[in-house]
Motif scaffolding. Structure first.
Motif, PDB file in Angstrom:
ATOM      1  N   LEU A  26     -42.846   6.378 -61.471  1.00  5.48           N
ATOM      2  CA  LEU A  26     -42.195   7.437 -62.234  1.00  5.48           C
ATOM      3  C   LEU A  26     -41.919   8.655 -61.362  1.00  5.48           C
ATOM      4  CD1 LEU A  26     -44.044   7.430 -65.687  1.00  5.48           C
ATOM      5  CD2 LEU A  26     -41.729   6.644 -65.184  1.00  5.48           C
ATOM      6  N   SER A  27     -42.845   8.959 -60.482  1.00  7.24           N
ATOM      7  CA  SER A  27     -42.661  10.094 -59.579  1.00  7.24           C
ATOM      8  C   SER A  27     -41.425   9.893 -58.706  1.00  7.24           C
ATOM      9  CB  SER A  27     -43.907  10.277 -58.705  1.00  7.24           C
ATOM     10  OG  SER A  27     -43.713  11.318 -57.773  1.00  7.24           O
ATOM     11  N   GLN A  28     -41.264   8.670 -58.199  1.00  5.22           N
ATOM     12  CA  GLN A  28     -40.095   8.377 -57.364  1.00  5.22           C
ATOM     13  C   GLN A  28     -38.804   8.446 -58.178  1.00  5.22           C
ATOM     14  OE1 GLN A  28     -39.825   7.976 -53.997  1.00  5.22           O
ATOM     15  NE2 GLN A  28     -37.643   8.079 -54.544  1.00  5.22           N
ATOM     16  N   LYS A  29     -38.854   7.977 -59.420  1.00  5.99           N
ATOM     17  CA  LYS A  29     -37.671   8.023 -60.271  1.00  5.99           C
ATOM     18  C   LYS A  29     -37.286   9.465 -60.592  1.00  5.99           C
ATOM     19  CE  LYS A  29     -37.658   6.497 -64.583  1.00  5.99           C
ATOM     20  NZ  LYS A  29     -37.604   5.589 -65.766  1.00  5.99           N
ATOM     21  N   ASN A  30     -38.264  10.291 -60.847  1.00  8.97           N
ATOM     22  CA  ASN A  30     -37.989  11.714 -61.107  1.00  8.97           C
ATOM     23  C   ASN A  30     -37.421  12.407 -59.871  1.00  8.97           C
ATOM     24  OD1 ASN A  30     -38.869  11.551 -63.760  1.00  8.97           O
ATOM     25  ND2 ASN A  30     -40.991  12.072 -63.236  1.00  8.97           N
ATOM     26  N   SER A  31     -37.900  12.008 -58.715  1.00 10.77           N
ATOM     27  CA  SER A  31     -37.384  12.586 -57.471  1.00 10.77           C
ATOM     28  C   SER A  31     -35.902  12.272 -57.309  1.00 10.77           C
ATOM     29  CB  SER A  31     -38.180  12.059 -56.273  1.00 10.77           C
ATOM     30  OG  SER A  31     -39.531  12.470 -56.333  1.00 10.77           O
ATOM     31  N   LEU A  32     -35.531  11.045 -57.652  1.00  6.63           N
ATOM     32  CA  LEU A  32     -34.124  10.662 -57.564  1.00  6.63           C
ATOM     33  C   LEU A  32     -33.275  11.471 -58.545  1.00  6.63           C
ATOM     34  CD1 LEU A  32     -31.810   8.910 -56.586  1.00  6.63           C
ATOM     35  CD2 LEU A  32     -32.531   7.139 -58.221  1.00  6.63           C
ATOM     36  N   GLU A  33     -33.742  11.638 -59.767  1.00  5.41           N
ATOM     37  CA  GLU A  33     -32.985  12.396 -60.762  1.00  5.41           C
ATOM     38  C   GLU A  33     -32.873  13.862 -60.363  1.00  5.41           C
ATOM     39  OE1 GLU A  33     -34.957  11.673 -64.406  1.00  5.41           O
ATOM     40  OE2 GLU A  33     -34.343   9.575 -64.530  1.00  5.41           O
ATOM     41  N   ASN A  34     -33.939  14.431 -59.837  1.00  5.37           N
ATOM     42  CA  ASN A  34     -33.888  15.827 -59.380  1.00  5.37           C
ATOM     43  C   ASN A  34     -32.902  15.988 -58.230  1.00  5.37           C
ATOM     44  OD1 ASN A  34     -35.821  16.613 -61.258  1.00  5.37           O
ATOM     45  ND2 ASN A  34     -37.529  16.299 -59.847  1.00  5.37           N
ATOM     46  N   ALA A  35     -32.854  15.011 -57.353  1.00  5.78           N
ATOM     47  CA  ALA A  35     -31.904  15.057 -56.234  1.00  5.78           C
ATOM     48  C   ALA A  35     -30.467  15.022 -56.747  1.00  5.78           C
ATOM     49  CB  ALA A  35     -32.160  13.900 -55.278  1.00  5.78           C
ATOM     50  N   LYS A  36     -30.210  14.236 -57.790  1.00  5.00           N
ATOM     51  CA  LYS A  36     -28.863  14.183 -58.365  1.00  5.00           C
ATOM     52  C   LYS A  36     -28.488  15.514 -59.016  1.00  5.00           C
ATOM     53  CE  LYS A  36     -28.788   9.185 -59.275  1.00  5.00           C
ATOM     54  NZ  LYS A  36     -28.721   8.130 -60.315  1.00  5.00           N
ATOM     55  N   VAL A  37     -29.427  16.136 -59.692  1.00  2.00           N
ATOM     56  CA  VAL A  37     -29.168  17.441 -60.303  1.00  2.00           C
ATOM     57  C   VAL A  37     -28.883  18.484 -59.225  1.00  2.00           C
ATOM     58  CG1 VAL A  37     -30.182  19.324 -61.634  1.00  2.00           C
ATOM     59  CG2 VAL A  37     -30.489  16.962 -62.393  1.00  2.00           C
ATOM     60  N   THR A  38     -29.677  18.451 -58.151  1.00  2.00           N
ATOM     61  CA  THR A  38     -29.448  19.373 -57.040  1.00  2.00           C
ATOM     62  C   THR A  38     -28.079  19.162 -56.420  1.00  2.00           C
ATOM     63  OG1 THR A  38     -31.825  19.419 -56.550  1.00  2.00           O
ATOM     64  CG2 THR A  38     -30.331  20.146 -54.811  1.00  2.00           C
ATOM     65  N   LEU A  39     -27.668  17.912 -56.294  1.00  2.00           N
ATOM     66  CA  LEU A  39     -26.352  17.604 -55.757  1.00  2.00           C
ATOM     67  C   LEU A  39     -25.256  18.156 -56.656  1.00  2.00           C
ATOM     68  CD1 LEU A  39     -24.491  16.152 -53.773  1.00  2.00           C
ATOM     69  CD2 LEU A  39     -24.795  14.056 -55.125  1.00  2.00           C
ATOM     70  N   THR A  40     -25.411  18.006 -57.955  1.00  2.00           N
ATOM     71  CA  THR A  40     -24.419  18.533 -58.897  1.00  2.00           C
ATOM     72  C   THR A  40     -24.311  20.048 -58.791  1.00  2.00           C
ATOM     73  OG1 THR A  40     -24.807  16.719 -60.456  1.00  2.00           O
ATOM     74  CG2 THR A  40     -23.799  18.713 -61.333  1.00  2.00           C
ATOM     75  N   ASN A  41     -25.463  20.726 -58.748  1.00  2.00           N
ATOM     76  CA  ASN A  41     -25.454  22.193 -58.622  1.00  2.00           C
ATOM     77  C   ASN A  41     -24.758  22.632 -57.344  1.00  2.00           C
ATOM     78  OD1 ASN A  41     -26.811  22.656 -61.029  1.00  2.00           O
ATOM     79  ND2 ASN A  41     -28.832  22.576 -60.070  1.00  2.00           N
ATOM     80  N   ALA A  42     -25.093  22.004 -56.236  1.00  2.00           N
ATOM     81  CA  ALA A  42     -24.517  22.383 -54.942  1.00  2.00           C
ATOM     82  C   ALA A  42     -23.013  22.123 -54.916  1.00  2.00           C
ATOM     83  CB  ALA A  42     -25.207  21.614 -53.823  1.00  2.00           C
ATOM     84  N   LYS A  43     -22.591  20.988 -55.470  1.00  2.00           N
ATOM     85  CA  LYS A  43     -21.175  20.638 -55.466  1.00  2.00           C
ATOM     86  C   LYS A  43     -20.346  21.663 -56.230  1.00  2.00           C
ATOM     87  CE  LYS A  43     -17.958  17.158 -57.241  1.00  2.00           C
ATOM     88  NZ  LYS A  43     -17.815  15.843 -57.912  1.00  2.00           N
ATOM     89  N   TYR A  44     -20.746  21.986 -57.455  1.00  2.00           N
ATOM     90  CA  TYR A  44     -19.936  22.887 -58.268  1.00  2.00           C
ATOM     91  C   TYR A  44     -20.108  24.349 -57.856  1.00  2.00           C
ATOM     92  CZ  TYR A  44     -18.540  18.977 -61.102  1.00  2.00           C
ATOM     93  OH  TYR A  44     -17.994  17.787 -61.525  1.00  2.00           O
ATOM     94  N   THR A  45     -21.214  24.675 -57.221  1.00  2.00           N
ATOM     95  CA  THR A  45     -21.351  26.013 -56.635  1.00  2.00           C
ATOM     96  C   THR A  45     -20.371  26.180 -55.488  1.00  2.00           C
ATOM     97  OG1 THR A  45     -23.698  26.129 -57.223  1.00  2.00           O
ATOM     98  CG2 THR A  45     -22.924  27.630 -55.511  1.00  2.00           C
ATOM     99  N   SER A  46     -20.223  25.123 -54.675  1.00  2.00           N
ATOM    100  CA  SER A  46     -19.269  25.147 -53.570  1.00  2.00           C
ATOM    101  C   SER A  46     -17.834  25.224 -54.085  1.00  2.00           C
ATOM    102  CB  SER A  46     -19.448  23.900 -52.701  1.00  2.00           C
ATOM    103  OG  SER A  46     -18.477  23.851 -51.676  1.00  2.00           O
ATOM    104  N   LEU A  47     -17.500  24.430 -55.087  1.00  2.00           N
ATOM    105  CA  LEU A  47     -16.148  24.449 -55.638  1.00  2.00           C
ATOM    106  C   LEU A  47     -15.823  25.790 -56.282  1.00  2.00           C
ATOM    107  CD1 LEU A  47     -16.021  20.884 -57.265  1.00  2.00           C
ATOM    108  CD2 LEU A  47     -14.916  21.629 -55.145  1.00  2.00           C
ATOM    109  N   LEU A  48     -16.797  26.363 -56.984  1.00  2.00           N
ATOM    110  CA  LEU A  48     -16.584  27.670 -57.609  1.00  2.00           C
ATOM    111  C   LEU A  48     -16.351  28.739 -56.546  1.00  2.00           C
ATOM    112  CD1 LEU A  48     -16.568  29.662 -59.951  1.00  2.00           C
ATOM    113  CD2 LEU A  48     -19.068  29.725 -59.838  1.00  2.00           C
ATOM    114  N   ALA A  49     -17.165  28.718 -55.479  1.00  2.00           N
ATOM    115  CA  ALA A  49     -17.010  29.714 -54.415  1.00  2.00           C
ATOM    116  C   ALA A  49     -15.627  29.625 -53.789  1.00  2.00           C
ATOM    117  CB  ALA A  49     -18.096  29.522 -53.362  1.00  2.00           C
ATOM    118  N   ARG A  50     -15.134  28.425 -53.596  1.00  2.00           N
ATOM    119  CA  ARG A  50     -13.804  28.265 -52.987  1.00  2.00           C
ATOM    120  C   ARG A  50     -12.709  28.734 -53.940  1.00  2.00           C
ATOM    121  NH1 ARG A  50     -13.870  24.960 -48.431  1.00  2.00           N
ATOM    122  NH2 ARG A  50     -15.936  24.106 -47.959  1.00  2.00           N
TER     123      ARG A  50
END
Length: 455
Positions: free
Chosen positions: A420-444
């Protein structure tokens, strides 16, 4: 005016009907927000007021003409003879300021400059609206992406719980593993609920910016959904170049710069308060006078109707004679030389100088604020690009680790807690990726907005 209002209302209704139940692009949202924004409406009214001010100032160059009609009824109760008197006078008066020390010329220049400043303020108001919509739009895209991740996580957890239930009934796993699986489903459902609330909140914010009805559902498009790396986007320019380019096109700086020129013109106008003025005047007028004689039945001052009599003819001749004898016209040339104004000019000049200093201070503050905003925007864009790349690599790593964890779990070499810990790590990584992606697009997008590419 009624027809114009009907046309505008019809267009707005048609626009709402067009998008109702459909999808909104970013351009659609920006147009709708600008069309319905109260701040844009106020800015438009200020432009109209500036136009009227220019017209009024220019009109002061020309002569003014006034017509007057006066009716007077008076009574002399202690005099013998005529007691009730009626008089009628009328005339035309005109005046023309030939020389005012250049006040009107300076005022006209100040009004025209003020119109330019107001137009730049309108552009700045428009950009503020666009910036708010951009933030709301990108927040909604990110929230929807997180909701997709949350939904997938719930479905996976539920399928896993159903499988673990069968394994528990077959005696292949312990009660602890089954309980942990059930707890994981509930946690994922809570996360999904939170994601749904975030989407609803983001939609409400965007809907309110577009002034849409509360019961209207909106869906937006995501043209950048397939982007996986910032490397496919246009490179961010160097900070110094970015700041210089933004300064050149920033309407706020332009408005404040023009406001300083307006204040300087007004200071010159104030200093002309003690200037000599020369005006040309002209008037023409005439009048008649009638009266009622005590004890006389006939009103010798009235104009009768009906059959013409000798008395009527006499009255008419009397009025004509009065009009001729009372008529006068004149022309005058006036020169006004202020000698003592009890400090009025000094006070006006001082107030104008204060306004000029305040305008200069406003420009400095606007420049500082813009520099801070651009610096933050640049750092956010660069940082988001780096976080986007790092988050993508992290998702890759966590995905591979998850595949290994599943193999180990199936082989009985990994506890369910670690799984479960590994599965949560994967989901958190996906959320972080989403935040970073749309933060970058918004800044541009914001960089494009500040550079005037979205005007």
């Amino acid at each position: 005016m009624i027809n114009q209002k009907s046309i505008v209302f019809g267009l707005l209704v048609s626009t709402s009907a067009l998008f109702a139940g459909g999808t909104w692009t970013l351009e659609d949202c920006l147009k709708q927000a600008k069309a319905k924004s109260l701040s844009m409406e106020i800015a438009s009214l200020r432009e109209q007021a500036a136009d009227i001010s220019i017209q009024q100032t220019k009109a002061n160059r020309y002569p003014s003409v006034n017509a007057s009609i006066n009716n007077t009824l008076s009574d002399n109760p202690f005099n013998d003879g005529a007691k009730d008197h009626y008089s009628l006078s009328f005339g035309l008066n005109g005046s023309w300021t030939i020389w005012d020390g250049g006040v009107n010329s300076l005022s006209t220049e100040a009004s025209e400059l003020n119109k330019q400043a107001v137009q730049q303020s309108t552009k700045q108001a428009e950009r503020n609206v666009q910036e708010n919509v951009l933030n709301a739009y990108m927040n909604l895209l990110a929230a929807q992406e997180k909701l997709i991740t949350a939904n997938a996580s719930v479905e996976l957890s539920q399928a896993e719980f159903e499988n673990y239930t069968k394994l528990f009934e077959a005696g292949s796993i312990t009660k602890k593993d089954l309980t942990q699986s059930q707890s994981s489903v509930m946690q994922k459902q809570v996360a999904k609920l939170s994601a749904e609330l975030s989407v609803n909140s983001a939609k409400t914010t965007l809907r309110q910016l577009m002034e849409l009805p509360a019961n209207e559902e909106i869906e937006i498009t995501d043209p950048d959904a397939d982007l996986t790396s910032p490397d496919s986007l246009e490179a961010i320019p160097p900070y110094d170049q970015l700041l210089a380019d933004i300064r050149k096109v920033n309407p706020g700086l332009k408005s404040d710069s023009i406001a300083i020129q307006v204040a300087q013109k007004n200071t010159k106008v104030a200093s002309k308060n003690s200037a000599i003025t020369v005006s040309l005047g002209a008037n023409a007028g005439s009048g008649i006078r009638a009266w009622h004689t005590e004890g006389t039945a006939t009103n010798t001052g009235s104009i009768s109707t009906g059959i013409t009599t000798d008395t009527d003819q006499k009255n008419e001749n009397r009025f004509v004679r009065q009009l001729k004898s009372s008529y006068q016209h004149s022309i005058s040339l006036g020169i006004n030389i202020p000698l003592v104004d009890r400090g009025a000019t000094t006070n006006k000049v001082l107030q104008a100088q204060i306004n000029e200093a305040e305008s200069q201070m406003a420009l400095i503050e606007t420049s500082k604020s813009l520099e801070n905003n651009v610096e933050k925007l640049y750092l956010n864009a660069v940082s988001a690009d780096m976080q986007w790349k790092a988050a993508a690599l992290q998702v890759e790593a966590e995905t591979e680790a998850m595949a290994v964890a599943e193999e180990q779990r199936n082989a009985g070499a990994l506890t369910y807690t670690d799984y479960l810990s590994q599965k949560n790590s994967l989901e958190n990584a996906k959320v972080t990726l989403t935040n970073a992606k749309y933060t970058s697009l918004l800044a541009r997008k914001l960089i494009d907005l500040y550079l005037g590419k979205m005007d």
